[in-house]
Design a protein around this motif. Structure first.
Motif, PDB file in Angstrom:
ATOM      1  N   GLY A   1       0.779  -1.313   0.053  1.00 38.20           N
ATOM      2  CA  GLY A   1      -0.217   0.057   0.045  1.00 38.20           C
ATOM      3  C   GLY A   1       0.596   0.885  -0.329  1.00 38.20           C
ATOM      4  O   GLY A   1       2.344   1.137  -0.040  1.00 38.20           O
ATOM      5  N   SER A   2       0.597   2.326  -0.214  1.00 35.92           N
ATOM      6  CA  SER A   2       0.785   3.495  -0.421  1.00 35.92           C
ATOM      7  C   SER A   2       1.415   4.195   0.866  1.00 35.92           C
ATOM      8  O   SER A   2       0.307   4.134   2.125  1.00 35.92           O
ATOM      9  CB  SER A   2       0.159   4.937  -1.591  1.00 35.92           C
ATOM     10  N   PRO A   3       2.546   4.858   1.379  1.00 31.64           N
ATOM     11  CA  PRO A   3       2.641   5.353   2.455  1.00 31.64           C
ATOM     12  C   PRO A   3       1.411   6.335   3.184  1.00 31.64           C
ATOM     13  O   PRO A   3       0.864   6.964   2.370  1.00 31.64           O
ATOM     14  CB  PRO A   3       4.158   6.607   2.408  1.00 31.64           C
ATOM     15  N   THR A   4       0.919   6.586   4.198  1.00 37.71           N
ATOM     16  CA  THR A   4       0.372   7.426   5.027  1.00 37.71           C
ATOM     17  C   THR A   4       1.247   8.681   5.553  1.00 37.71           C
ATOM     18  O   THR A   4       1.222   8.362   6.782  1.00 37.71           O
ATOM     19  CB  THR A   4      -1.217   6.832   5.211  1.00 37.71           C
TER      20      THR A   4
ATOM     21  N   LEU B   1      17.168  -3.788  -9.506  1.00 32.50           N
ATOM     22  CA  LEU B   1      15.887  -2.868  -8.339  1.00 32.50           C
ATOM     23  C   LEU B   1      14.456  -2.010  -8.269  1.00 32.50           C
ATOM     24  O   LEU B   1      14.029  -2.279  -8.173  1.00 32.50           O
ATOM     25  CB  LEU B   1      16.457  -2.568  -7.130  1.00 32.50           C
ATOM     26  N   GLY B   2      15.428  -0.710 -10.220  1.00 30.34           N
ATOM     27  CA  GLY B   2      14.440  -0.262  -9.575  1.00 30.34           C
ATOM     28  C   GLY B   2      13.212  -0.505 -10.606  1.00 30.34           C
ATOM     29  O   GLY B   2      11.719  -0.182 -10.205  1.00 30.34           O
ATOM     30  N   TRP B   3      13.268  -1.413 -11.848  1.00 37.95           N
ATOM     31  CA  TRP B   3      12.071  -1.991 -12.227  1.00 37.95           C
ATOM     32  C   TRP B   3      10.641  -1.790 -11.572  1.00 37.95           C
ATOM     33  O   TRP B   3      10.159  -2.892 -11.769  1.00 37.95           O
ATOM     34  CB  TRP B   3      12.247  -2.884 -13.641  1.00 37.95           C
ATOM     35  N   LYS B   4      11.611  -3.339 -10.335  1.00 42.18           N
ATOM     36  CA  LYS B   4      11.141  -4.182  -9.101  1.00 42.18           C
ATOM     37  C   LYS B   4      10.076  -3.680  -8.761  1.00 42.18           C
ATOM     38  O   LYS B   4       8.579  -3.345  -8.587  1.00 42.18           O
ATOM     39  CB  LYS B   4      12.029  -5.312  -8.804  1.00 42.18           C
ATOM     40  N   LEU B   5      10.605  -2.343  -8.229  1.00 44.52           N
ATOM     41  CA  LEU B   5       9.785  -0.699  -7.355  1.00 44.52           C
ATOM     42  C   LEU B   5       8.817  -0.592  -8.203  1.00 44.52           C
ATOM     43  O   LEU B   5       7.788  -0.700  -7.299  1.00 44.52           O
ATOM     44  CB  LEU B   5      10.846   0.207  -6.891  1.00 44.52           C
TER      45      LEU B   5
ATOM     46  N   ALA C   1       7.706  -1.563 -10.081  1.00 44.96           N
ATOM     47  CA  ALA C   1       6.172  -2.867 -10.436  1.00 44.96           C
ATOM     48  C   ALA C   1       5.467  -2.571  -9.490  1.00 44.96           C
ATOM     49  O   ALA C   1       4.322  -2.544  -9.542  1.00 44.96           O
ATOM     50  CB  ALA C   1       6.657  -3.810 -11.069  1.00 44.96           C
ATOM     51  N   VAL C   2       6.350  -2.382  -8.294  1.00 45.79           N
ATOM     52  CA  VAL C   2       5.101  -2.743  -7.234  1.00 45.79           C
ATOM     53  C   VAL C   2       4.389  -1.986  -6.859  1.00 45.79           C
ATOM     54  O   VAL C   2       3.081  -1.562  -6.662  1.00 45.79           O
ATOM     55  CB  VAL C   2       5.897  -3.520  -6.277  1.00 45.79           C
ATOM     56  N   LEU C   3       5.049  -0.602  -6.603  1.00 46.80           N
ATOM     57  CA  LEU C   3       4.594   0.972  -6.342  1.00 46.80           C
ATOM     58  C   LEU C   3       3.752   1.231  -7.630  1.00 46.80           C
ATOM     59  O   LEU C   3       1.700   1.535  -7.360  1.00 46.80           O
ATOM     60  CB  LEU C   3       5.418   1.909  -6.816  1.00 46.80           C
TER      61      LEU C   3
ATOM     62  N   GLY D   1       3.350  -7.932  -7.356  1.00 48.96           N
ATOM     63  CA  GLY D   1       3.096  -8.020  -5.848  1.00 48.96           C
ATOM     64  C   GLY D   1       4.756  -8.179  -4.765  1.00 48.96           C
ATOM     65  O   GLY D   1       5.450  -8.339  -5.560  1.00 48.96           O
ATOM     66  N   ASP D   2       4.257  -7.877  -3.963  1.00 44.57           N
ATOM     67  CA  ASP D   2       4.984  -6.873  -2.763  1.00 44.57           C
ATOM     68  C   ASP D   2       6.452  -8.547  -3.031  1.00 44.57           C
ATOM     69  O   ASP D   2       7.654  -8.517  -2.567  1.00 44.57           O
ATOM     70  CB  ASP D   2       4.790  -7.295  -1.644  1.00 44.57           C
TER      71      ASP D   2
END
Length: 513
Positions: free
Chosen positions: A9-12, A321-325, A327-329, A334-335
């Motif tokens: 989820g997004s940070p709050t 790492l960049g494309w994986k972050l 894709a998740v965000l 999934g994580d």
């Protein structure tokens, strides 16, 4: 501090009133952090970079060699031509005074190494990051962090000493060997010092060396020379019989003496603009991920400069790492995808520690048995092509491959070469951080369409192209240029399953289904 396995989820900021929200916080504005930040921003992920140094590109950086795999990554970001123009190519290396390592036979468009100051690389990467919308905060250092299930709160101290908090979904520590992020998550950095009292200097030379890179060892001394391109040369030297602390006084005469011992002459060194001592360590963290925090580059691994692999390995960390972050965000994975960063990059870091350590130990060999071993290794590499290719593949990173699932096609996890496709070159098709699906041109059953007849090329995360020759395999290439999936006889159902597994294409493109 919480290291609970995070959700996606997004940070709050509601959980942390007063914290400034961002999606990814990158700590460190060196090449690794800049490449990662640029990749994320180009994928539409808001990124903030914090850097404790003032905003300037230093000409005192240590790295000055780019290898073929790194240049391929720059090519996939439309940066290679610019960076190549700022450097000087070298198509062979001399090791141990007698072994010639040929690079002109590399299976790459970049069949050479590029001698280029690190600051030129940083200029190009910073410009790209800014154009993509990355926010920079200089003279800002990390003072601590805390994780929870929704994000990470990072304490910082700004240029006037003011404390501030930043809130992010994920944090990446690309802040070097003395990483504050690594300390904040409590990770050890096991290893040891390999060489102490190495001297560095930037000097002018009255006589130019015969080779672009000059390196050799004689007796108890070693020296290395490389041009910066601005009239100065970087010299690295070491004497076995002069082990002093890093803060011991250093003058140009000591550097000249080491160079004369190792290379036979000092080339008329004068006008040193900078001199320093350092010690070379071999260290690696046990985990590249702790919850929502990742480590990359020198924050995760350091080793001797032998082989010029340090900067290159960090840039490959960022590309992985960049494309994986992203894709998740962006909701496309999934994580669990983020766990593959450690699984893929930690073994590569360990391999680089071994190879760079072997090179420096062989170069520094002084006991009779060690010199005999070096002679045997040199003879092996000179006479056995397969051994030579393996060493070159290790140094240039062209030979690295990632683990593949049991039963996967042999191409899975390997680097995808820059072959000709109907849309030009494969690596150019990777631009924009996309996957690339390459299919046989003559077989309509494997043209990349999903089972419902839709063309996934409508998804801007995917480029669909075809081989120019008679290859029969269907291959899905990840944004970092490694094969995610391949099949020698894939029909529409198999293609759809692969796209769904790696991109969620059926959900994103196959409407109504």
């Amino acid at each position: 501090m919480s290291t609970t396995s995070p959700s996606t989820g997004s940070p709050t900021s509601a959980l942390n009133p007063g914290a400034t929200p961002t999606r990814v916080l990158v700590v460190g504005a060196g090449p690794t952090g800049l490449l990662l930040a640029g990749d994320l921003a180009a994928a539409g992920v808001p990124v903030t970079v914090v850097e404790k140094r003032p905003h300037r590109i230093s000409n005192l950086s240590r790295a000055f060699v780019l290898h073929a795999r790194t240049l391929e990554q720059f090519d996939a970001r439309a940066l290679a031509d610019e960076i190549e123009a700022a450097g000087r190519p070298l198509d062979r290396l001399r090791l141990f005074g007698r072994l010639t390592v040929r690079l002109d036979t590399l299976p790459s468009r970049f069949n050479h190494l590029l001698v280029i100051p690190q600051y030129e690389v940083e200029k190009a990467l910073e410009r790209r990051a800014r154009e993509a919308g990355v926010e920079f905060r200089y003279e800002t250092e990390v003072t601590g962090l805390a994780q929870d299930a929704d994000g990470v709160t990072v304490g910082t101290r700004g240029p006037a000493g003011a404390a501030h908090r930043l809130r992010a979904a994920y944090v990446v520590g690309a802040d070097g060997v003395r990483s504050a992020v690594r300390d904040a998550v409590g990770l050890p950095f096991p290893g040891r010092s390999v060489i102490r009292s190495v001297v560095l200097a930037d000097v002018r030379l009255a006589e130019q060396p015969e080779s672009l890179l000059t390196a050799d060892a004689a007796g108890d001394a070693f020296a290395f020379l490389a041009p910066f391109g601005d009239g100065y040369h970087r010299v690295i030297g070491w004497r076995r019989d002069h082990d002093v602390p890093d803060d011991a006084p250093l003058d140009l005469e000591e550097i000249k003496e080491i160079t004369r011992r190792a290379l036979g002459r000092d080339f008329g060194m004068h006008d040193a603009r900078w001199m320093s001592r350092f010690h070379s360590d071999e260290r690696q963290v046990p985990a590249y991920r702790v919850g929502r925090v990742f480590l990359a580059g020198d924050a995760a691994h350091v080793h001797t400069p032998a082989g010029g692999q340090g900067l290159n390995t960090g840039l490959q960390d960022a590309a992985n790492l960049g494309w994986k972050l992203a894709a998740v965000l962006n909701g496309h994975a999934g994580d669990a995808l983020l766990d593959t960063y450690h699984r893929e990059r930690h073994p590569v870091g360990a391999s680089v520690l071994r190879s760079s350590g072997a090179i420096v130990r062989l170069a520094m060999a002084h006991r009779p048995w060690a010199r005999a071993l070096r002679a045997a290794v040199t003879a092996l590499l000179d006479t056995v092509p397969a051994a030579h290719r393996k060493v070159v593949g290790e140094i240039t990173a062209l030979g690295h491959r990632y683990p593949a699932p049991r039963g996967a096609h042999p191409l899975t996890g390997t680097r995808a070469p820059d072959v000709a496709v109907t849309d030009g070159r494969l690596h150019a098709c990777l631009r924009g951080g996309r996957f690339v699906l390459v299919t046989p041109r003559t077989d309509e059953r494997t043209d990349g369409r999903t089972d419902d007849g839709r063309d996934p090329a409508g998804d801007d995360r995917l480029a669909v192209t075809h081989w120019t020759g008679d290859r029969r395999a269907t291959v899905l290439v990840r944004p970092d240029g490694y094969v995610a999936w391949a099949s020698d006889a894939a029909g529409p159902a198999a293609v759809e399953a692969a796209l769904t597994a790696h991109l969620g294409v059926r959900r994103a493109v196959g409407a109504a289904g």
